[in-house]
Design a protein around this motif. Structure first.
Motif, PDB file in Angstrom:
ATOM      1  N   ASP A  58      82.637 127.337 -65.318  1.00 53.17           N
ATOM      2  CA  ASP A  58      83.942 127.893 -64.954  1.00 53.17           C
ATOM      3  C   ASP A  58      84.215 129.220 -65.648  1.00 53.17           C
ATOM      4  O   ASP A  58      85.123 129.956 -65.257  1.00 53.17           O
ATOM      5  CB  ASP A  58      85.045 126.892 -65.330  1.00 53.17           C
ATOM      6  N   ALA A  59      83.452 129.506 -66.707  1.00 53.04           N
ATOM      7  CA  ALA A  59      83.571 130.764 -67.442  1.00 53.04           C
ATOM      8  C   ALA A  59      82.237 131.033 -68.122  1.00 53.04           C
ATOM      9  O   ALA A  59      81.389 130.136 -68.250  1.00 53.04           O
ATOM     10  CB  ALA A  59      84.697 130.695 -68.471  1.00 53.04           C
ATOM     11  N   VAL A  60      82.058 132.269 -68.554  1.00 48.72           N
ATOM     12  CA  VAL A  60      80.800 132.687 -69.173  1.00 48.72           C
ATOM     13  C   VAL A  60      81.089 133.329 -70.520  1.00 48.72           C
ATOM     14  O   VAL A  60      81.891 134.266 -70.614  1.00 48.72           O
ATOM     15  CB  VAL A  60      80.053 133.687 -68.265  1.00 48.72           C
ATOM     16  N   PHE A  61      80.441 132.833 -71.558  1.00 50.80           N
ATOM     17  CA  PHE A  61      80.453 133.480 -72.869  1.00 50.80           C
ATOM     18  C   PHE A  61      79.200 134.338 -72.998  1.00 50.80           C
ATOM     19  O   PHE A  61      78.106 133.920 -72.590  1.00 50.80           O
ATOM     20  CB  PHE A  61      80.445 132.442 -73.995  1.00 50.80           C
ATOM     21  N   ALA A  62      79.341 135.506 -73.578  1.00 49.94           N
ATOM     22  CA  ALA A  62      78.195 136.341 -73.927  1.00 49.94           C
ATOM     23  C   ALA A  62      78.343 136.779 -75.376  1.00 49.94           C
ATOM     24  O   ALA A  62      79.453 136.850 -75.899  1.00 49.94           O
ATOM     25  CB  ALA A  62      78.100 137.551 -73.000  1.00 49.94           C
ATOM     26  N   GLY A  63      77.221 137.070 -76.006  1.00 48.70           N
ATOM     27  CA  GLY A  63      77.243 137.502 -77.399  1.00 48.70           C
ATOM     28  C   GLY A  63      76.531 138.824 -77.583  1.00 48.70           C
ATOM     29  O   GLY A  63      77.142 139.869 -77.800  1.00 48.70           O
ATOM     30  N   ARG A  64      75.209 138.788 -77.458  1.00 52.55           N
ATOM     31  CA  ARG A  64      74.402 139.980 -77.721  1.00 52.55           C
ATOM     32  C   ARG A  64      74.850 141.181 -76.890  1.00 52.55           C
ATOM     33  O   ARG A  64      74.870 142.308 -77.370  1.00 52.55           O
ATOM     34  CB  ARG A  64      72.923 139.681 -77.437  1.00 52.55           C
ATOM     35  N   GLU A  65      75.172 140.925 -75.607  1.00 42.81           N
ATOM     36  CA  GLU A  65      75.509 142.061 -74.748  1.00 42.81           C
ATOM     37  C   GLU A  65      76.810 142.732 -75.175  1.00 42.81           C
ATOM     38  O   GLU A  65      76.952 143.948 -75.060  1.00 42.81           O
ATOM     39  CB  GLU A  65      75.581 141.617 -73.292  1.00 42.81           C
ATOM     40  N   TRP A  66      77.755 141.947 -75.695  1.00 43.56           N
ATOM     41  CA  TRP A  66      78.985 142.545 -76.229  1.00 43.56           C
ATOM     42  C   TRP A  66      78.692 143.364 -77.486  1.00 43.56           C
ATOM     43  O   TRP A  66      79.357 144.377 -77.735  1.00 43.56           O
ATOM     44  CB  TRP A  66      80.015 141.467 -76.541  1.00 43.56           C
ATOM     45  N   LEU A  67      77.708 142.934 -78.277  1.00 47.75           N
ATOM     46  CA  LEU A  67      77.340 143.728 -79.450  1.00 47.75           C
ATOM     47  C   LEU A  67      76.686 145.041 -79.037  1.00 47.75           C
ATOM     48  O   LEU A  67      76.918 146.094 -79.645  1.00 47.75           O
ATOM     49  CB  LEU A  67      76.389 142.935 -80.355  1.00 47.75           C
ATOM     50  N   ARG A  68      75.872 144.986 -77.996  1.00 46.92           N
ATOM     51  CA  ARG A  68      75.230 146.212 -77.508  1.00 46.92           C
ATOM     52  C   ARG A  68      76.220 147.139 -76.833  1.00 46.92           C
ATOM     53  O   ARG A  68      76.099 148.366 -76.917  1.00 46.92           O
ATOM     54  CB  ARG A  68      74.090 145.846 -76.550  1.00 46.92           C
ATOM     55  N   ASP A  69      77.193 146.527 -76.143  1.00 46.17           N
ATOM     56  CA  ASP A  69      78.180 147.325 -75.404  1.00 46.17           C
ATOM     57  C   ASP A  69      79.537 146.636 -75.502  1.00 46.17           C
ATOM     58  O   ASP A  69      79.820 145.697 -74.745  1.00 46.17           O
ATOM     59  CB  ASP A  69      77.759 147.454 -73.941  1.00 46.17           C
ATOM     60  N   PRO A  70      80.406 147.073 -76.417  1.00 46.79           N
ATOM     61  CA  PRO A  70      81.728 146.456 -76.566  1.00 46.79           C
ATOM     62  C   PRO A  70      82.621 146.603 -75.337  1.00 46.79           C
ATOM     63  O   PRO A  70      83.684 145.985 -75.275  1.00 46.79           O
ATOM     64  CB  PRO A  70      82.327 147.200 -77.765  1.00 46.79           C
ATOM     65  N   HIS A  71      82.177 147.414 -74.349  1.00 45.24           N
ATOM     66  CA  HIS A  71      82.914 147.574 -73.103  1.00 45.24           C
ATOM     67  C   HIS A  71      82.176 146.899 -71.953  1.00 45.24           C
ATOM     68  O   HIS A  71      82.304 147.294 -70.785  1.00 45.24           O
ATOM     69  CB  HIS A  71      83.143 149.064 -72.813  1.00 45.24           C
ATOM     70  N   PHE A  72      81.444 145.851 -72.276  1.00 47.29           N
ATOM     71  CA  PHE A  72      80.683 145.097 -71.288  1.00 47.29           C
ATOM     72  C   PHE A  72      81.572 144.642 -70.137  1.00 47.29           C
ATOM     73  O   PHE A  72      81.172 144.658 -68.974  1.00 47.29           O
ATOM     74  CB  PHE A  72      80.011 143.903 -71.975  1.00 47.29           C
ATOM     75  N   GLY A  73      82.802 144.230 -70.446  1.00 47.80           N
ATOM     76  CA  GLY A  73      83.706 143.758 -69.403  1.00 47.80           C
ATOM     77  C   GLY A  73      84.031 144.838 -68.389  1.00 47.80           C
ATOM     78  O   GLY A  73      83.999 144.605 -67.169  1.00 47.80           O
ATOM     79  N   LEU A  74      84.342 146.036 -68.861  1.00 47.67           N
ATOM     80  CA  LEU A  74      84.649 147.144 -67.954  1.00 47.67           C
ATOM     81  C   LEU A  74      83.417 147.552 -67.153  1.00 47.67           C
ATOM     82  O   LEU A  74      83.505 147.841 -65.948  1.00 47.67           O
ATOM     83  CB  LEU A  74      85.184 148.334 -68.743  1.00 47.67           C
ATOM     84  N   ARG A  75      82.272 147.563 -67.814  1.00 45.51           N
ATOM     85  CA  ARG A  75      81.041 147.915 -67.114  1.00 45.51           C
ATOM     86  C   ARG A  75      80.712 146.888 -66.032  1.00 45.51           C
ATOM     87  O   ARG A  75      80.329 147.246 -64.903  1.00 45.51           O
ATOM     88  CB  ARG A  75      79.885 148.029 -68.114  1.00 45.51           C
ATOM     89  N   ALA A  76      80.881 145.602 -66.372  1.00 46.48           N
ATOM     90  CA  ALA A  76      80.593 144.547 -65.397  1.00 46.48           C
ATOM     91  C   ALA A  76      81.531 144.646 -64.200  1.00 46.48           C
ATOM     92  O   ALA A  76      81.111 144.478 -63.041  1.00 46.48           O
ATOM     93  CB  ALA A  76      80.714 143.178 -66.061  1.00 46.48           C
TER      94      ALA A  76
END
Length: 355
Positions: A317-335
């Motif tokens: 129902d939801a997705v947690f990510a870790g490493r990708e947020w460390l690589r790109d703190p704006h992962f949400g906007l990029r996605a």
């Protein structure tokens, strides 16, 4: 419409999207007190489009820290240090969660970039550890088996920590019962050799976790979402299994948890894990399908299309990510940009929205 960027409502909280920041230890606290590092680290994700930001495993008692550099929330000084972090997340439009934890036999260890490994000696700031049974994690000091009074102190510790977390302003509480830490140690027959009401059958091994969920829900009231992170398998013969995880997850939901955060492993050093992108997603799907309960998936989820597909497949129902947020703190906007999803961008970043 993108499933990843559709809202999700749990109790009184509406998450703007389903791409969340997993709790990740920073090993940068002083006496359990969050520092400027934690402020900068966590608030950047709120500007980056995260649907939920969960602060790292934060110990409910001093002896529950993974390392001497872990954060805590067993006293008011620690609570007061978290408050401005939460306020800054809210100011940027984010939702703040905290993972309440006790490391058990895996406490009092060196942080990852220390020169040493294993348990920290008391002379160097370490302490005696506790566990369901006097069975050491490989290479670590032998813990003391908790007695009845010790178990009661654990429950009280989680309850009081939950109260302080809410006083600091956190919107979401997560109970850490994964990765070989104390509540997971009780769940697994590889680390729980007890013969009393907290050992033996699955119902007995799950008793402490369920008591903690009860205590946290009592403090949280009816409006605050409670997540429970579990390791759905020990990746070792004779250990905790996905079917058992689904059963325990059902029990936790019945006791007041709202969503199960499905991870795996961490209990024993001899685990054997086939690590690949999305390797834990089938475990989340099993718990979701067998238990008929909301779950999140985590584990090497690194791009928008992958995260979207996990939801489209009905695995979570939801997705947690870790490493990708460390690589790109704006992962949400990029996605969101990659999926063509309509989301609220910080006005300062609007120039990056279309091209």
């Amino acid at each position: 419409m993108s499933l990843l960027f559709s809202p999700l409502r749990i109790r009184s909280v509406t998450f703007p999207n389903r791409l969340w920041v997993s709790p990740m230890c920073m090993y940068s606290a002083v006496d359990g007190v969050a520092q400027e590092w934690h402020h900068a680290h966590l608030t950047q994700f709120a500007s980056g489009g995260a649907g939920l930001i969960v602060a790292e495993a934060t110990s409910v008692v001093p002896e529950g820290r993974i390392s001497p550099r872990d954060t805590g929330i067993w006293n008011d000084e620690q609570r007061d240090a978290w408050a401005p972090v939460v306020e800054a997340i809210h100011h940027r439009g984010g939702i703040a969660g905290i993972q309440l934890a006790h490391a058990g036999r895996k406490a009092s260890t060196w942080w990852p970039w220390a020169d040493d490994r294993g348990s920290v000696p008391e002379a160097d700031g370490g302490w005696a550890t506790v566990a369901p049974s006097a069975v050491a994690f490989e290479g670590f000091a032998e813990p003391v088996a908790l007695d009845a009074d010790g178990i009661e102190r654990i429950v009280i510790g989680f309850r009081d920590a939950a109260r302080r977390a809410l006083d600091a302003g956190f919107d979401v509480l997560e109970v850490h019962s994964a990765h070989g830490y104390l509540l997971h140690q009780f769940l697994s027959p590889l680390s729980n050799r007890r013969s009393d009401a907290y050992g033996g059958s699955l119902e007995h091994r799950a008793r402490l976790l369920l008591r903690v969920v009860d205590a946290v829900r009592e403090v949280a009231g009816s409006g605050v979402p409670i997540l429970v992170r579990i390791s759905a398998t020990d990746h070792a013969e004779g250990g905790f299994t996905p079917d058992e995880a689904a059963t325990v997850a059902e029990w936790a939901i019945a006791r007041g948890a709202d969503l199960i955060d499905v991870s795996s492993g961490g209990l024993v050093a001899h685990q054997r894990i086939d690590v690949h992108p999305g390797y834990q997603v089938p475990l989340a799907a099993t718990v979701r399908q067998e238990g008929g309960i909301p779950v999140s998936a985590v584990g090497l989820i690194t791009d928008a299309a992958q995260a979207e597909q996990i939801l489209a497949d009905g695995s979570a129902d939801a997705v947690f990510a870790g490493r990708e947020w460390l690589r790109d703190p704006h992962f949400g906007l990029r996605a969101a940009h990659e999926l063509g999803a309509e989301v609220v961008w910080p006005p300062q970043y609007l120039r990056a929205r279309w091209r």
